[in-house]
Scaffold this motif. Structure first.
Motif, PDB file in Angstrom:
ATOM      1  N   GLN A  77       0.829  -1.198   0.000  1.00 12.47           N
ATOM      2  CA  GLN A  77       0.000   0.000   0.000  1.00 12.47           C
ATOM      3  C   GLN A  77       0.871   1.259   0.000  1.00 12.47           C
ATOM      4  OE1 GLN A  77      -3.058  -0.142  -0.600  1.00 12.47           O
ATOM      5  NE2 GLN A  77      -4.205  -1.583   0.656  1.00 12.47           N
ATOM      6  N   THR A  90      -6.063   3.139   4.058  1.00 15.71           N
ATOM      7  CA  THR A  90      -5.979   1.954   3.189  1.00 15.71           C
ATOM      8  C   THR A  90      -6.306   0.642   3.893  1.00 15.71           C
ATOM      9  OG1 THR A  90      -3.602   1.763   3.659  1.00 15.71           O
ATOM     10  CG2 THR A  90      -4.234   3.011   1.698  1.00 15.71           C
ATOM     11  N   THR A 115      -0.147   0.086  -4.697  1.00 18.71           N
ATOM     12  CA  THR A 115      -1.050   1.209  -4.925  1.00 18.71           C
ATOM     13  C   THR A 115      -0.322   2.535  -4.765  1.00 18.71           C
ATOM     14  OG1 THR A 115      -1.741   1.368  -2.602  1.00 18.71           O
ATOM     15  CG2 THR A 115      -2.980  -0.143  -4.023  1.00 18.71           C
ATOM     16  N   ARG A 127      -1.506   6.985  -5.341  1.00 17.26           N
ATOM     17  CA  ARG A 127      -2.412   8.005  -5.862  1.00 17.26           C
ATOM     18  C   ARG A 127      -1.815   8.733  -7.053  1.00 17.26           C
ATOM     19  NH1 ARG A 127      -3.323  11.525  -0.588  1.00 17.26           N
ATOM     20  NH2 ARG A 127      -1.071  11.147  -0.552  1.00 17.26           N
ATOM     21  N   LYS A 165      -9.816  -6.391   2.743  1.00 15.16           N
ATOM     22  CA  LYS A 165     -10.598  -6.974   1.656  1.00 15.16           C
ATOM     23  C   LYS A 165      -9.726  -7.660   0.613  1.00 15.16           C
ATOM     24  CE  LYS A 165     -14.461  -3.732   2.107  1.00 15.16           C
ATOM     25  NZ  LYS A 165     -15.189  -2.577   1.496  1.00 15.16           N
ATOM     26  N   SER A 166      -8.463  -7.259   0.529  1.00 21.13           N
ATOM     27  CA  SER A 166      -7.556  -7.822  -0.475  1.00 21.13           C
ATOM     28  C   SER A 166      -6.808  -9.048   0.024  1.00 21.13           C
ATOM     29  CB  SER A 166      -6.538  -6.761  -0.913  1.00 21.13           C
ATOM     30  OG  SER A 166      -7.181  -5.616  -1.428  1.00 21.13           O
ATOM     31  N   PRO A 199      -5.364   3.571  -5.428  1.00 18.29           N
ATOM     32  CA  PRO A 199      -5.793   3.159  -4.088  1.00 18.29           C
ATOM     33  C   PRO A 199      -7.231   2.649  -4.102  1.00 18.29           C
ATOM     34  CG  PRO A 199      -4.612   5.240  -3.985  1.00 18.29           C
ATOM     35  CD  PRO A 199      -4.814   4.945  -5.443  1.00 18.29           C
ATOM     36  N   GLY A 200      -7.456   1.529  -3.439  1.00 17.52           N
ATOM     37  CA  GLY A 200      -8.794   0.966  -3.336  1.00 17.52           C
ATOM     38  C   GLY A 200      -9.224   0.118  -4.509  1.00 17.52           C
ATOM     39  N   ARG A 260      -9.745  -2.923  -7.121  1.00 16.52           N
ATOM     40  CA  ARG A 260      -9.898  -4.366  -6.943  1.00 16.52           C
ATOM     41  C   ARG A 260      -8.706  -5.088  -7.543  1.00 16.52           C
ATOM     42  NH1 ARG A 260     -14.410  -7.622  -6.018  1.00 16.52           N
ATOM     43  NH2 ARG A 260     -14.169  -9.792  -6.693  1.00 16.52           N
ATOM     44  N   ASP A 305      -8.928  -0.823   5.295  1.00 10.17           N
ATOM     45  CA  ASP A 305     -10.090  -1.615   4.878  1.00 10.17           C
ATOM     46  C   ASP A 305      -9.807  -2.322   3.557  1.00 10.17           C
ATOM     47  OD1 ASP A 305     -12.973  -2.350   5.281  1.00 10.17           O
ATOM     48  OD2 ASP A 305     -13.173  -1.306   3.365  1.00 10.17           O
ATOM     49  N   HIS A 306      -9.145  -1.633   2.646  1.00 11.25           N
ATOM     50  CA  HIS A 306      -8.743  -2.247   1.378  1.00 11.25           C
ATOM     51  C   HIS A 306      -7.766  -3.390   1.607  1.00 11.25           C
ATOM     52  CE1 HIS A 306      -6.388  -2.214  -2.551  1.00 11.25           C
ATOM     53  NE2 HIS A 306      -7.618  -2.521  -2.928  1.00 11.25           N
TER      54      HIS A 306
END
Length: 317
Positions: free
Chosen positions: A157, A220, A181, A183, A226-227, A201-202, A204, A222-223
């Protein structure tokens, strides 16, 4: 001797607290300490935080900054300095150079002899000077904590800074599928050039990953959750964008995820990292090399937020 040091604290404009000037020669707090002639050093965000007054008290000023360095020991050997030193009185029992003891942004620095590791053949001083803090942290996150050998895929991240960029380069060198990731579109291009898959960022991911390298924090996290694949390791060494994320505990226990904290690494891990970089011809991502005579420019570059990789200071130029 010439040195760059914190002469004051300024939370809003840390560059205003930086002074370059003469400081006394290093002293040895114990008999097993030696003086090293510094050849190259590199900046970390720790240096900017010190100028803001984080981790330092007013009675410690002036404090020579800098954690990382390569130099020449009293016997003429080329050495890499491990920056964590025993520190009586510190609640951790240890500290990093420039916290309690003067740092590496000087002509000479005093360190325990046991903190000196040989500079491997073929590894330039300006490259090796990047390794002891940011790259060592990334190496430990991937190997010791992340157990990347048990998996095939990694998410990094916020690539661009020292630790995250190191994790990308090392993950690729270890033969893993690396997603990262950023920006910044220009930084995503540079991530791709390192051999990773760059994403906004974010975004999938094409797959859930076995290891997540997390230095960003709340923005980041939560991402990251989920990843993560079942049984994945989310390794945290920073929180530049918030230190109190919301954590979906149901996902943590249902997916049997591990959330692991870490900081820096051991001398043995640094030795392993040096050997790995030398053997596999892995070289740190260097944003720029600045002569010590223009070290203020190095600090300004780091403070700009535009760096990709490490800012290095050449003490011989």
């Amino acid at each position: 001797m010439r040195a760059a040091y914190a002469s004051a604290f300024d939370a809003d404009n840390p560059l205003a607290a930086l002074t370059v000037g003469d400081r006394p020669e290093p002293t040895h707090p114990q008999d097993d300490w030696v003086t090293v002639q510094v050849r190259a050093s590199s900046l970390n965000h720790h240096d900017l935080w010190s100028l803001r007054g984080v981790g330092l008290a007013a009675d410690q000023l002036p404090m020579i900054l800098g954690c990382d360095a390569v130099g020449t020991d009293p016997d003429g050997n080329q050495v890499v300095i491990y920056p964590v030193v025993p520190t009586p009185g510190d609640p951790r029992g240890v500290s990093i150079l420039s916290e309690h003891f003067p740092g590496t942004f000087a002509e000479r620095v005093a360190v325990p002899r046991m903190n000196l590791l040989p500079l491997p053949d073929g590894l330039a001083a300006t490259d090796a000077a990047c390794l002891p803090t940011a790259w060592l942290t990334a190496w430990r996150m991937l190997t010791t904590k992340g157990r990347v050998d048990e998996g095939e895929s990694v998410l990094v991240q916020g690539a661009g800074g020292g630790v995250a960029t190191a994790a990308v380069a090392l993950g690729v060198a270890l033969g893993k599928r690396v997603y990262a990731t950023s920006r910044d579109a220009a930084k995503r291009e540079r991530i791709t050039a390192l051999g990773a898959t760059a994403l906004e960022p974010g975004a999938r991911l094409p797959e859930r990953v076995d290891v997540v390298i997390e230095t960003v924090g709340a923005a980041t996290f939560d991402h990251s959750l989920k990843s993560a694949a079942p049984m994945a390791r989310i390794v945290v060494s920073g929180a530049t964008a918030g230190h109190e994320p919301k954590v979906n505990l149901r996902r943590v226990f249902a997916m049997q995820l591990e959330i692991l904290g870490t900081s820096m690494g051991t001398p043995q891990e640094l030795a392993e990292l040096l050997a790995f970089c030398a053997e596999h011809e892995v070289r740190p991502v260097v944003d720029r090399v600045v002569p010590f005579s223009r070290i203020e420019e190095a600090f300004a570059r780091l403070h700009s937020g535009e760096v990709f990789g490490k800012v290095v200071v050449d003490h011989t130029a």
